[in-house]
Design a protein around this motif. Structure first.
Motif, PDB file in Angstrom:
ATOM      1  N   VAL A 184       1.726  -1.619  -1.184  1.00  0.00           N
ATOM      2  CA  VAL A 184       3.160  -1.453  -0.957  1.00  0.00           C
ATOM      3  C   VAL A 184       3.438  -1.571   0.538  1.00  0.00           C
ATOM      4  CG1 VAL A 184       5.137   0.104  -1.201  1.00  0.00           C
ATOM      5  CG2 VAL A 184       3.350   0.055  -2.954  1.00  0.00           C
ATOM      6  N   VAL A 185       4.280  -2.510   0.912  1.00  0.00           N
ATOM      7  CA  VAL A 185       4.649  -2.679   2.318  1.00  0.00           C
ATOM      8  C   VAL A 185       5.535  -1.513   2.743  1.00  0.00           C
ATOM      9  CG1 VAL A 185       5.914  -4.112   3.965  1.00  0.00           C
ATOM     10  CG2 VAL A 185       4.473  -5.186   2.228  1.00  0.00           C
ATOM     11  N   LEU A 186       5.172  -0.878   3.859  1.00  0.00           N
ATOM     12  CA  LEU A 186       5.977   0.220   4.397  1.00  0.00           C
ATOM     13  C   LEU A 186       6.848  -0.214   5.563  1.00  0.00           C
ATOM     14  CD1 LEU A 186       3.517   3.273   4.378  1.00  0.00           C
ATOM     15  CD2 LEU A 186       5.173   2.576   2.642  1.00  0.00           C
ATOM     16  N   ALA A 187       6.369  -1.180   6.366  1.00  0.00           N
ATOM     17  CA  ALA A 187       7.155  -1.555   7.545  1.00  0.00           C
ATOM     18  C   ALA A 187       6.592  -2.817   8.180  1.00  0.00           C
ATOM     19  CB  ALA A 187       7.155  -0.423   8.575  1.00  0.00           C
ATOM     20  N   ASN A 188       7.473  -3.518   8.855  1.00  0.00           N
ATOM     21  CA  ASN A 188       7.073  -4.538   9.818  1.00  0.00           C
ATOM     22  C   ASN A 188       7.086  -3.902  11.204  1.00  0.00           C
ATOM     23  OD1 ASN A 188       6.702  -6.789   8.120  1.00  0.00           O
ATOM     24  ND2 ASN A 188       8.891  -7.226   8.114  1.00  0.00           N
ATOM     25  N   VAL A 189       6.100  -4.246  12.013  1.00  0.00           N
ATOM     26  CA  VAL A 189       5.982  -3.662  13.344  1.00  0.00           C
ATOM     27  C   VAL A 189       5.914  -4.799  14.361  1.00  0.00           C
ATOM     28  CG1 VAL A 189       4.655  -2.143  14.865  1.00  0.00           C
ATOM     29  CG2 VAL A 189       4.724  -1.691  12.391  1.00  0.00           C
ATOM     30  N   ALA A 190       6.852  -4.782  15.314  1.00  0.00           N
ATOM     31  CA  ALA A 190       6.851  -5.762  16.402  1.00  0.00           C
ATOM     32  C   ALA A 190       6.218  -5.119  17.623  1.00  0.00           C
ATOM     33  CB  ALA A 190       8.276  -6.224  16.710  1.00  0.00           C
ATOM     34  N   VAL A 191       5.273  -5.819  18.235  1.00  0.00           N
ATOM     35  CA  VAL A 191       4.568  -5.322  19.416  1.00  0.00           C
ATOM     36  C   VAL A 191       5.114  -6.037  20.634  1.00  0.00           C
ATOM     37  CG1 VAL A 191       2.323  -4.987  20.508  1.00  0.00           C
ATOM     38  CG2 VAL A 191       2.518  -4.904  18.002  1.00  0.00           C
ATOM     39  N   ASP A 230       2.254   1.373  -6.756  1.00  0.00           N
ATOM     40  CA  ASP A 230       1.836   0.057  -6.275  1.00  0.00           C
ATOM     41  C   ASP A 230       2.069  -1.008  -7.342  1.00  0.00           C
ATOM     42  OD1 ASP A 230      -0.279   0.113  -8.086  1.00  0.00           O
ATOM     43  OD2 ASP A 230      -1.857  -0.062  -6.573  1.00  0.00           O
ATOM     44  N   GLY A 231       1.715  -2.249  -7.022  1.00  0.00           N
ATOM     45  CA  GLY A 231       1.992  -3.369  -7.907  1.00  0.00           C
ATOM     46  C   GLY A 231       1.247  -3.330  -9.219  1.00  0.00           C
ATOM     47  N   TRP A 232       0.232  -2.487  -9.330  1.00  0.00           N
ATOM     48  CA  TRP A 232      -0.503  -2.340 -10.581  1.00  0.00           C
ATOM     49  C   TRP A 232      -0.115  -1.060 -11.313  1.00  0.00           C
ATOM     50  CZ3 TRP A 232      -6.190  -3.906  -8.923  1.00  0.00           C
ATOM     51  CH2 TRP A 232      -6.168  -5.256  -8.524  1.00  0.00           C
ATOM     52  N   GLY A 233       0.960  -0.405 -10.879  1.00  0.00           N
ATOM     53  CA  GLY A 233       1.435   0.791 -11.550  1.00  0.00           C
ATOM     54  C   GLY A 233       0.704   2.063 -11.180  1.00  0.00           C
ATOM     55  N   ARG A 234      -0.118   2.042 -10.143  1.00  0.00           N
ATOM     56  CA  ARG A 234      -0.884   3.217  -9.745  1.00  0.00           C
ATOM     57  C   ARG A 234      -0.060   4.081  -8.789  1.00  0.00           C
ATOM     58  NH1 ARG A 234      -6.172  -0.063  -7.842  1.00  0.00           N
ATOM     59  NH2 ARG A 234      -4.506  -1.031  -6.608  1.00  0.00           N
ATOM     60  N   ARG A 235      -0.076   5.382  -9.006  1.00  0.00           N
ATOM     61  CA  ARG A 235       0.614   6.301  -8.110  1.00  0.00           C
ATOM     62  C   ARG A 235      -0.193   6.463  -6.828  1.00  0.00           C
ATOM     63  NH1 ARG A 235       1.406  11.512 -11.793  1.00  0.00           N
ATOM     64  NH2 ARG A 235      -0.835  11.139 -11.878  1.00  0.00           N
ATOM     65  N   ILE A 236       0.499   6.404  -5.696  1.00  0.00           N
ATOM     66  CA  ILE A 236      -0.139   6.633  -4.398  1.00  0.00           C
ATOM     67  C   ILE A 236       0.542   7.834  -3.779  1.00  0.00           C
ATOM     68  CG2 ILE A 236      -0.849   5.631  -2.212  1.00  0.00           C
ATOM     69  CD1 ILE A 236      -0.317   2.880  -3.350  1.00  0.00           C
ATOM     70  N   LEU A 237      -0.184   8.918  -3.665  1.00  0.00           N
ATOM     71  CA  LEU A 237       0.360  10.153  -3.123  1.00  0.00           C
ATOM     72  C   LEU A 237      -0.193  10.383  -1.715  1.00  0.00           C
ATOM     73  CD1 LEU A 237       1.985  12.758  -3.522  1.00  0.00           C
ATOM     74  CD2 LEU A 237      -0.080  13.785  -4.500  1.00  0.00           C
TER      75      LEU A 237
END
Length: 399
Positions: free
Chosen positions: A207-214, A82-89
């Motif tokens: 962290v952005v993973l996706a844009n979603v259109a409904v 993430d933007g602060w350098g933290r691992r996201i598992l």
């Protein structure tokens, strides 16, 4: 009493590192053990943030799922910074079904049965929670009350945040000044330019993973590449270098056709021409058969006839004394240097220059012209496969 929660943002900032210094008899308590952990955590996070950068490291693919008339999203396992350098598992697949707006902790909004907004952002956020509660000898009266227990572990987990909006595409452009430095080969200055600034900590580290259109009927359309930052690992960069090298070979490589000497013949005035068997042959012409001159046949690239100048790019010596011969072109690739009458007896050395002032190939633009590959060998055509080098041959006219 439990120590205050550590400041995650502070651990990612450029602060002076502090670590334990051990000595015999030092009393270790919670403060010192926390100091030890925070030193290691801070070093890891600053390294992730400044050396690798935020983004998806691997996996975390987003797909649309449907079950029982409900539509939702499935996020695959993977790793991100993430933007602060933290691992996201994310160790396993996680399903958001039905898809609903959430708060910052990934908890669906209560009593939200209305239609979803037309545009959504799916983000992955770092979260910590306490686990492994056990009895505490010295409980915290403000937090634990009569329970007299403390959490023995921190669990580094995640939250999937769904909120209204559209994340912009990730744009990676070459800085104009950087491109100019690389074009000039000034690598050190390019590196200094890139290292000039330290990236600041973002306010939102998720962290952005996706844009979603409904869609009007609830259909979901995912855009999961362009808005998704990617942390380029060494593995990724190596694969990019391999592909870029293949692309350069495909689109930019041009095999240079070298200008060489393919044959030399001595022009005999009273008989058949004497063709040299090899580039380094020294032919001896008996008295009474004096040649008129010579012809050199070029091969490979077309020759720039304007570059062939007697006493400059072409040198003829008789007994080490310069001899000027007329220059003619019986054919586009055939140079003739001959006189009307026979050459005078003597030892002749002819140099077709591949070193300045050189005979060059014809090319557009002129900067692409190559000098004569004139290194002599045992076989025709002459040359060693590298542009440049004088072609020298000799013959003897007996007296």
């Amino acid at each position: 009493m439990s120590p205050p929660l550590r400041n995650d943002r502070q651990l990612s900032e450029l602060n002076t590192p502090q670590r334990n210094r051990y000595f015999y008899g030092k009393l270790m308590d919670v403060l010192h053990f926390d100091l030890e952990q925070e030193y290691l955590i801070a070093e890891q996070r600053r390294g992730n943030r400044l050396l690798l950068g935020p983004g998806v490291v691997c996996g975390l693919q987003v797909t649309v799922i449907r079950s029982g008339g409900e539509r939702g999203l499935r996020v695959g396992p993977g790793l991100a910074i993430d933007g602060w350098g933290r691992r996201i598992l994310v160790p396993d697949e996680f399903e958001l079904l039905p898809l609903r707006l959430t708060d910052e902790d990934g908890v669906p909004a209560p009593d939200d049965d209305g239609p979803l907004p037309r545009q959504l952002i799916l983000s992955l956020c770092y979260r910590e929670c306490r686990s492994g509660f056990e009895p505490a000898l010295v409980p915290d009266p403000l937090c634990d009350g009569p329970a007299h227990s403390e959490a023995g572990r921190w669990v580094e987990t995640y939250a999937l945040h769904v909120h209204e909006g559209t994340a912009g595409d990730v744009v990676r452009e070459c800085m104009p000044e950087l491109g100019e430095l690389l074009h000039k080969g000034r690598i050190q200055e390019a590196l200094c330019l890139l290292a000039a600034d330290c990236p600041e900590l973002p306010a939102d580290p998720c962290v952005v993973l996706a844009n979603v259109a409904v869609g009007p009927r609830g259909a979901l359309t995912i855009t999961d590449c362009l808005p998704r930052p990617v942390a380029p690992t060494n593995r990724m960069l190596l694969q990019l270098l391999i592909c870029l090298n293949e692309r350069i070979e495909e689109c930019c490589r041009h095999d240079t056709v070298l200008l060489k000497v393919g044959a030399v013949r001595l022009l005999m005035g009273n008989g058949p021409d004497a063709v040299l068997d090899s580039p380094d042959e020294r032919r001896v012409i008996p008295r009474g058969r004096e040649p008129l001159g010579f012809e050199a046949e070029f091969t490979g690239a077309p020759v720039d006839q304007a570059s062939v100048v007697m006493d400059s790019s072409v040198e003829v010596l008789r007994d080490r004394t310069p001899v000027t011969l007329p220059v003619a072109w019986p054919a586009p690739q055939r140079l003739r240097c001959a006189v009307r009458n026979a050459l005078e007896p003597g030892a002749y050395t002819v140099t077709l220059r591949g070193e300045g002032p050189a005979i060059t190939s014809a090319a557009q633009p002129p900067d692409d012209a190559e000098p004569l590959d004139g290194e002599a060998g045992r076989q025709w055509p002459s040359g060693d496969g590298t542009p440049g080098g004088n072609f020298v041959f000799s013959f003897q006219v007996d007296r």
